[in-house]
Design a protein around this motif. Structure first.
Motif, short mmCIF file in Angstrom:
data_model
loop_
_atom_site.label_atom_id
_atom_site.label_comp_id
_atom_site.label_asym_id
_atom_site.label_seq_id
_atom_site.Cartn_x
_atom_site.Cartn_y
_atom_site.Cartn_z
N ALA A 154 0.85 -1.19 0.00
CA ALA A 154 0.00 0.00 0.00
C ALA A 154 0.88 1.24 0.00
O ALA A 154 1.96 1.26 0.60
N THR A 155 0.41 2.27 -0.68
CA THR A 155 1.12 3.55 -0.75
C THR A 155 0.15 4.67 -0.40
O THR A 155 -0.97 4.70 -0.93
N LEU A 156 0.57 5.56 0.47
CA LEU A 156 -0.20 6.74 0.82
C LEU A 156 0.60 7.95 0.36
O LEU A 156 1.80 8.04 0.63
N ILE A 157 -0.05 8.91 -0.31
CA ILE A 157 0.66 10.06 -0.83
C ILE A 157 -0.13 11.33 -0.59
O ILE A 157 -1.35 11.34 -0.61
N GLY A 158 0.62 12.42 -0.34
CA GLY A 158 0.01 13.73 -0.18
C GLY A 158 0.21 14.30 1.21
O GLY A 158 0.64 13.61 2.14
#
Length: 213
Positions: A154-158
């Motif tokens: 999983a990748t979380l961005i921002g």
């Protein structure tokens, strides 16, 4: 030949894409001054790419969520240029642009700090949107993330990614201040020509409203 424009978040960004080839791209971090810089930046990047404006066949522009003033600057510039050149202008939401910026192929959540205890959130899996972009209380966003996550990388961005990261402790967290304009151009290249000009994407009402008559 696509020109991508982004002024929604923490930069003024331009990219020129011809097919799969990036002719030129540049992002200049800024939170103010987009209006003074974006047209000059576009001319500079076009010159670097060796492309003349009449060679363009499509304009891509981010439509929000993001800075109220910034997104309107980019939209006005992109729509005006597209009208002058009689070519399509394709709107891309900034959460989708951030997700594409990661280059990740699995589960990706793009989140922006919307202040007042909220985040702007959109979640994708293998490039497919699992929800529409939304403005959510942080606790609700965390619950939505847990609900839609089905396992795997999983990748979380921002800017809002750290606010919701605890629910996925093994996720990669990218605190990006702006999207890659090349990713915006690539997204626009896959879209059919729109039937109307792009409109701003506002996910909540403005704080200030006119007084009642």
């Amino acid at each position: 030949m696509i020109l991508a424009v982004d002024t929604c978040l923490g930069a003024s960004s331009i990219a020129v894409l011809e097919g799969d080839v990036v002719r030129a791209a540049r992002s200049e971090p800024m939170t103010r001054g987009h209006q003074e810089r974006i047209a000059v930046l576009a001319r500079e990047v076009m010159a670097e790419a060796g492309v003349k404006f009449p060679d363009l066949t499509r304009i891509a522009v981010t439509v929000g969520p993001g800075s109220f003033t910034g997104l309107r600057v980019g939209l006005s510039f992109a729509k005006g240029l597209a009208t002058a050149l009689s070519i399509p202008c394709v709107g891309i939401n900034s959460l989708e642009a951030l997700a594409a910026t990661t280059g990740a192929t699995g589960f990706v959540a793009a989140a922006l700090d919307a202040r007042m205890g909220q985040v702007y959130l959109q979640i994708f899996d293998s490039g497919k949107a699992l929800m529409a972009p939304d403005a959510l209380e942080v606790t609700v966003a965390i619950a939505r993330l847990a609900e839609l996550y089905s396992g795997g990388p999983a990748t979380l961005i921002g800017s809002g990614a750290p606010m919701i990261a605890d629910v996925l402790p093994d996720a990669t967290v990218l605190i990006s201040a702006f999207a890659d304009p090349v990713a915006i151009a690539c997204l626009a290249a896959t879209r059919p020509a729109p039937s109307h000009s792009p409109r701003p994407l506002y996910l909540r009402a403005p704080y200030a409203v006119a007084p009642a008559a």
